[in-house]
Design a protein around this motif. Sequence first.
Motif, mmCIF file in Angstrom:
data_model
loop_
_atom_site.group_PDB
_atom_site.id
_atom_site.type_symbol
_atom_site.label_atom_id
_atom_site.label_comp_id
_atom_site.label_asym_id
_atom_site.label_seq_id
_atom_site.Cartn_x
_atom_site.Cartn_y
_atom_site.Cartn_z
ATOM 1 N N ILE A 103 18.649 5.630 -39.639
ATOM 2 C CA ILE A 103 18.508 6.003 -38.230
ATOM 3 C C ILE A 103 18.903 4.819 -37.353
ATOM 4 N N THR A 104 19.836 5.046 -36.445
ATOM 5 C CA THR A 104 20.226 3.991 -35.502
ATOM 6 C C THR A 104 19.739 4.375 -34.107
ATOM 7 N N ILE A 105 19.159 3.405 -33.405
ATOM 8 C CA ILE A 105 18.651 3.628 -32.055
ATOM 9 C C ILE A 105 18.933 2.384 -31.220
ATOM 10 N N ASP A 106 19.213 2.588 -29.936
ATOM 11 C CA ASP A 106 19.467 1.444 -29.071
ATOM 12 C C ASP A 106 18.162 0.713 -28.772
ATOM 13 N N ALA A 107 18.236 -0.307 -27.952
ATOM 14 C CA ALA A 107 17.093 -1.193 -27.725
ATOM 15 C C ALA A 107 15.873 -0.478 -27.151
ATOM 16 N N MET A 108 16.083 0.616 -26.430
ATOM 17 C CA MET A 108 14.961 1.361 -25.871
ATOM 18 C C MET A 108 13.996 1.824 -26.963
ATOM 19 N N GLY A 109 14.537 2.211 -28.119
ATOM 20 C CA GLY A 109 13.714 2.725 -29.198
ATOM 21 C C GLY A 109 13.272 1.686 -30.203
ATOM 22 N N CYS A 110 13.507 0.421 -29.913
ATOM 23 C CA CYS A 110 13.115 -0.658 -30.831
ATOM 24 C C CYS A 110 11.613 -0.891 -30.693
ATOM 25 N N GLN A 111 10.841 -0.058 -31.397
ATOM 26 C CA GLN A 111 9.386 -0.086 -31.312
ATOM 27 C C GLN A 111 8.788 -0.009 -32.714
ATOM 28 N N LYS A 112 7.672 -0.706 -32.931
ATOM 29 C CA LYS A 112 7.035 -0.715 -34.248
ATOM 30 C C LYS A 112 6.614 0.681 -34.692
ATOM 31 N N LYS A 113 6.044 1.459 -33.796
ATOM 32 C CA LYS A 113 5.560 2.788 -34.161
ATOM 33 C C LYS A 113 6.709 3.696 -34.581
ATOM 34 N N ILE A 114 7.837 3.576 -33.895
ATOM 35 C CA ILE A 114 8.997 4.391 -34.258
ATOM 36 C C ILE A 114 9.529 3.964 -35.622
ATOM 37 N N ALA A 115 9.567 2.652 -35.865
ATOM 38 C CA ALA A 115 10.008 2.147 -37.166
ATOM 39 C C ALA A 115 9.097 2.644 -38.287
ATOM 40 N N GLU A 116 7.795 2.626 -38.045
ATOM 41 C CA GLU A 116 6.835 3.082 -39.049
ATOM 42 C C GLU A 116 6.997 4.572 -39.333
ATOM 43 N N GLN A 117 7.252 5.359 -38.290
ATOM 44 C CA GLN A 117 7.440 6.795 -38.483
ATOM 45 C C GLN A 117 8.673 7.079 -39.327
ATOM 46 N N ILE A 118 9.751 6.360 -39.059
ATOM 47 C CA ILE A 118 10.986 6.546 -39.831
ATOM 48 C C ILE A 118 10.744 6.237 -41.304
ATOM 49 N N ASP A 171 4.713 -9.451 -37.169
ATOM 50 C CA ASP A 171 4.009 -8.362 -37.842
ATOM 51 C C ASP A 171 4.825 -7.067 -37.884
ATOM 52 N N TRP A 172 6.133 -7.212 -38.190
ATOM 53 C CA TRP A 172 6.970 -6.031 -38.430
ATOM 54 C C TRP A 172 7.025 -5.827 -39.945
ATOM 55 N N LYS A 173 6.051 -5.116 -40.490
ATOM 56 C CA LYS A 173 5.916 -4.996 -41.939
ATOM 57 C C LYS A 173 7.117 -4.306 -42.608
ATOM 58 N N SER A 174 7.735 -3.366 -41.918
ATOM 59 C CA SER A 174 8.844 -2.620 -42.517
ATOM 60 C C SER A 174 10.199 -3.296 -42.316
ATOM 61 N N LEU A 175 10.224 -4.407 -41.590
ATOM 62 C CA LEU A 175 11.482 -5.093 -41.320
ATOM 63 C C LEU A 175 12.018 -5.757 -42.578
ATOM 64 N N GLN A 176 13.295 -5.500 -42.908
ATOM 65 C CA GLN A 176 13.893 -6.010 -44.142
ATOM 66 C C GLN A 176 14.968 -7.067 -43.902
ATOM 67 N N SER A 177 15.646 -7.001 -42.774
ATOM 68 C CA SER A 177 16.736 -7.952 -42.527
ATOM 69 C C SER A 177 17.067 -7.983 -41.040
ATOM 70 N N ILE A 178 17.801 -8.985 -40.637
ATOM 71 C CA ILE A 178 18.308 -9.081 -39.271
ATOM 72 C C ILE A 178 19.815 -9.294 -39.335
ATOM 73 N N ILE A 179 20.510 -8.788 -38.329
ATOM 74 C CA ILE A 179 21.976 -8.784 -38.328
ATOM 75 C C ILE A 179 22.478 -9.225 -36.959
ATOM 76 N N ALA A 180 23.552 -9.975 -36.961
ATOM 77 C CA ALA A 180 24.217 -10.357 -35.713
ATOM 78 C C ALA A 180 25.700 -10.030 -35.827
ATOM 79 N N ASN A 221 8.641 7.971 -25.697
ATOM 80 C CA ASN A 221 7.687 9.021 -26.043
ATOM 81 C C ASN A 221 8.365 10.247 -26.650
ATOM 82 N N THR A 222 9.659 10.417 -26.393
ATOM 83 C CA THR A 222 10.379 11.598 -26.860
ATOM 84 C C THR A 222 10.957 11.411 -28.259
ATOM 85 N N ILE A 223 11.363 10.193 -28.602
ATOM 86 C CA ILE A 223 11.989 9.930 -29.902
ATOM 87 C C ILE A 223 11.095 10.338 -31.078
ATOM 88 N N PRO A 224 9.792 9.989 -31.099
ATOM 89 C CA PRO A 224 8.952 10.420 -32.225
ATOM 90 C C PRO A 224 8.912 11.940 -32.386
#
Length: 218
Positions: free
Chosen positions: A113-128, A193-202, A97-100
Motif C-alpha cells: 500500500i502506497t500513501i502520500d504524507a497525509m496518511g503517514c500515521q502509525k495507526k494506518i500502518a498498523e491496520q495495513i 516507536d514505529w514497531k512495523s517499520l522495516q526500512s527507510i528509502i530516499a 479518518n477516511t483511509i482506515p
Amino acid sequence: MVYRVAGLGAWHTFTDTFGEVYAAIDTEQFSVCFSRWVADLANLTEGEVIAIDGKCLRRSIDKASKKAAIHMVSAWAQHNNLVLAQVKVDDKSNEINTIPKLLSRLDIAGAVITIDAMGCQKKIAEQIKQQGGDYVFSLKGNQGNLHDDVKTFFTSSLSAKVSSVSYEGEHGRIETRSIRATADIAWLQERHDWKSLQSIIAVTATRETDNKVTIQIF
C-alpha cells in the motif's frame, strides 16, 4: 423528446423516476457492494501495489446550496489499472479518518500500500499490517522529528549507498533518479516507536533542462 410513464399517481418524467430511485439507495451499502464486486473482477497478485490517494471531484461544488466540493479517497490497483474502492470524505473530516475505512473494505493480503504524507500515521500502518499487507509511506514534516531524523541520516556520512539508478529523458529534459535504502533502523524504531517499520528509502531526482540542474530528495 420527453417520455412519460403512467401508474405512479401522477405524470413523471424518466428523470424524476430515476432521481427518486437513486435517492432511495443506501449509499454506504451500495459502496460496500460495489467494492466487493470490483474485488471479484481484480486478480491481485503477490506484491501488487495499491495506491491510496485523495482527489477533489471537479465541478462538484454547489454554491447555490452552500455545499463544499466532494472529496474522495480511492484505492488504485496499478497492475490491474482498476479502482478497487472509493470512500467520500465527510464534510467535517479529512483523509486521515477516511483511509482506515477504505482499507477495511479491501483484501490487501500480500499487497503493498502506497500513501502520500497525509496518511503517514502509525495507526494506518498498523491496520495495513494487521490486514496482511505492507506499506510505503511518503514522509514529510507532519511526523515531526521522524522526518528530521531520516533527513539527517541520508545527508550524513552514515547514509546508505545508492542501490539503483534510473534515467528518463524527453523534450530536452533528462532526469536521473538514484535510490538509497537501509533496513538498519533499530535506532529509528527506538526513538519513534514505529514497531512495523522495516526500512527507510530516499530517492534523489536530478533534473537537467536548458543548462539548468535541479535536485530534489524525497
